[in-house]
Design a protein around this motif. Structure first.
Motif, PDB file in Angstrom:
ATOM      1  N   UNK A 143      44.431  32.080  48.138  1.00  0.00           N
ATOM      2  CA  UNK A 143      43.088  32.663  48.136  1.00  0.00           C
ATOM      3  C   UNK A 143      43.045  33.915  49.007  1.00  0.00           C
ATOM      4  N   UNK A 144      43.770  33.893  50.125  1.00  0.00           N
ATOM      5  CA  UNK A 144      43.790  35.048  51.025  1.00  0.00           C
ATOM      6  C   UNK A 144      44.440  36.252  50.339  1.00  0.00           C
ATOM      7  N   UNK A 145      45.559  36.005  49.669  1.00  0.00           N
ATOM      8  CA  UNK A 145      46.254  37.090  48.976  1.00  0.00           C
ATOM      9  C   UNK A 145      45.390  37.668  47.860  1.00  0.00           C
ATOM     10  N   UNK A 146      44.739  36.784  47.093  1.00  0.00           N
ATOM     11  CA  UNK A 146      43.857  37.263  46.023  1.00  0.00           C
ATOM     12  C   UNK A 146      42.696  38.067  46.593  1.00  0.00           C
ATOM     13  N   UNK A 147      42.205  37.628  47.761  1.00  0.00           N
ATOM     14  CA  UNK A 147      41.118  38.373  48.403  1.00  0.00           C
ATOM     15  C   UNK A 147      41.552  39.759  48.831  1.00  0.00           C
ATOM     16  N   UNK A 148      42.790  39.856  49.362  1.00  0.00           N
ATOM     17  CA  UNK A 148      43.310  41.166  49.753  1.00  0.00           C
ATOM     18  C   UNK A 148      43.479  42.074  48.537  1.00  0.00           C
ATOM     19  N   UNK A 149      43.976  41.485  47.439  1.00  0.00           N
ATOM     20  CA  UNK A 149      44.142  42.267  46.217  1.00  0.00           C
ATOM     21  C   UNK A 149      42.795  42.783  45.712  1.00  0.00           C
ATOM     22  N   UNK A 150      41.807  41.918  45.736  1.00  0.00           N
ATOM     23  CA  UNK A 150      40.482  42.297  45.234  1.00  0.00           C
ATOM     24  C   UNK A 150      39.883  43.440  46.049  1.00  0.00           C
ATOM     25  N   UNK A 151      40.242  43.466  47.353  1.00  0.00           N
ATOM     26  CA  UNK A 151      39.679  44.488  48.233  1.00  0.00           C
ATOM     27  C   UNK A 151      40.413  45.821  48.133  1.00  0.00           C
ATOM     28  N   UNK A 152      41.668  45.791  47.679  1.00  0.00           N
ATOM     29  CA  UNK A 152      42.469  47.025  47.716  1.00  0.00           C
ATOM     30  C   UNK A 152      42.990  47.486  46.367  1.00  0.00           C
ATOM     31  N   UNK A 153      43.123  46.561  45.408  1.00  0.00           N
ATOM     32  CA  UNK A 153      43.775  46.919  44.142  1.00  0.00           C
ATOM     33  C   UNK A 153      42.755  47.230  43.051  1.00  0.00           C
ATOM     34  N   UNK A 154      43.284  47.778  41.972  1.00  0.00           N
ATOM     35  CA  UNK A 154      42.482  48.055  40.785  1.00  0.00           C
ATOM     36  C   UNK A 154      41.995  46.735  40.188  1.00  0.00           C
ATOM     37  N   UNK A 155      40.771  46.721  39.661  1.00  0.00           N
ATOM     38  CA  UNK A 155      40.186  45.484  39.157  1.00  0.00           C
ATOM     39  C   UNK A 155      41.011  44.869  38.041  1.00  0.00           C
ATOM     40  N   UNK A 156      41.629  45.685  37.209  1.00  0.00           N
ATOM     41  CA  UNK A 156      42.458  45.148  36.123  1.00  0.00           C
ATOM     42  C   UNK A 156      43.677  44.416  36.672  1.00  0.00           C
ATOM     43  N   UNK A 157      44.237  44.924  37.783  1.00  0.00           N
ATOM     44  CA  UNK A 157      45.374  44.253  38.424  1.00  0.00           C
ATOM     45  C   UNK A 157      44.929  42.924  39.014  1.00  0.00           C
ATOM     46  N   UNK A 158      43.746  42.917  39.624  1.00  0.00           N
ATOM     47  CA  UNK A 158      43.202  41.684  40.207  1.00  0.00           C
ATOM     48  C   UNK A 158      43.030  40.623  39.121  1.00  0.00           C
ATOM     49  N   UNK A 159      42.454  41.020  37.996  1.00  0.00           N
ATOM     50  CA  UNK A 159      42.220  40.070  36.905  1.00  0.00           C
ATOM     51  C   UNK A 159      43.518  39.527  36.340  1.00  0.00           C
ATOM     52  N   UNK A 160      44.524  40.401  36.190  1.00  0.00           N
ATOM     53  CA  UNK A 160      45.820  39.946  35.680  1.00  0.00           C
ATOM     54  C   UNK A 160      46.508  39.007  36.665  1.00  0.00           C
ATOM     55  N   UNK A 161      46.378  39.306  37.960  1.00  0.00           N
ATOM     56  CA  UNK A 161      46.981  38.445  38.990  1.00  0.00           C
ATOM     57  C   UNK A 161      46.327  37.073  38.997  1.00  0.00           C
ATOM     58  N   UNK A 162      44.992  37.042  38.925  1.00  0.00           N
ATOM     59  CA  UNK A 162      44.280  35.758  38.886  1.00  0.00           C
ATOM     60  C   UNK A 162      44.656  34.978  37.635  1.00  0.00           C
ATOM     61  N   UNK A 163      44.807  35.676  36.510  1.00  0.00           N
ATOM     62  CA  UNK A 163      45.201  35.019  35.261  1.00  0.00           C
ATOM     63  C   UNK A 163      46.598  34.423  35.387  1.00  0.00           C
TER      64      UNK A 163
END
Length: 202
Positions: free
Chosen positions: A25-45
């Motif tokens: 959850x921490x890593x996903x939170x960091x991604x959401x705060x710094x990465x492109x939204x499409x990357x965040x969605x693909x990572x969560x998927x």
């Protein structure tokens, strides 16, 4: 440079499933705060796809174990292991319900509560995963009872049922504010040293 080898205890130490979940959850939170939204969605998927994959495989293993002779007993042994228990709970495959495991945890801690003239009633678990308890009795001669008894109960429950999101203990009488020393730091009462939570009570 050669990497230092792990000790035997480090090799045998099982990972904490709850801590791994928090790390994800921490890593996903960091991604959401710094990465492109499409990357965040693909990572969560990707994470959810992997969890579904391993969860399906684990469910199949549990099904096969149950179908074998003596499988029920083997499943109980597996479910008693801290690491396996965490995985079974994560994928809703544990052979015992949350209430059953919470009840067993409270039964284990009751001798400690009884030694302090106390007991606890299980009121239930709500839809949000909040466990509600009713504390009874008092800790005779031990001013730190509120802290020690509540800690013993919460530790035992979180070990047995990590899916519990919160614990609401009714009947807990708050102690008077602790005296403070230099710098405003609370002074540790002598009773808190004399009233530890024994390991065998958990």
């Amino acid at each position: 440079m050669a990497q230092p080898s792990m000790t035997q205890s480090e090799v045998e130490q099982p990972p904490d499933v709850a801590m791994i979940g928090e790390r994800i959850e921490h890593i996903l939170g960091e991604l959401e705060a710094t990465a492109d939204q499409s990357i965040v969605e693909k990572t969560e998927d990707l994470v959810h796809t992997l969890l579904d994959f391993y969860g399906s495989g684990l469910a199949r293993i549990v099904e096969m174990v149950r179908e074998t002779e003596g499988g029920g007993q083997l499943l109980e042994v597996l479910a008693a292991d801290d690491l396996v228990k965490g995985l079974l709970v994560l994928h809703d495959l544990h052979p015992k319900s949350t209430l059953e495991r919470v009840t067993e945890a409270l039964d284990k801690v009751r001798p400690y509560l009884g030694s302090h003239a106390g007991d606890v009633d299980l009121l239930g678990v709500d839809a949000d995963g909040v466990l509600r308890l009713q504390l009874k009795g008092t800790c005779d001669g031990c001013p730190s009872s509120t802290v020690t008894v509540k800690y013993a109960i919460e530790k035992a429950i979180h070990q047995a049922a990590p899916e519990i999101s919160d614990i609401d203990v009714a009947g807990v009488v708050e102690e008077k504010p602790a005296e403070t020393g230099p710098g405003g730091r609370p002074l540790l009462p002598l009773q808190a040293i004399e009233c530890p939570v024994p390991e065998d009570a958990l």
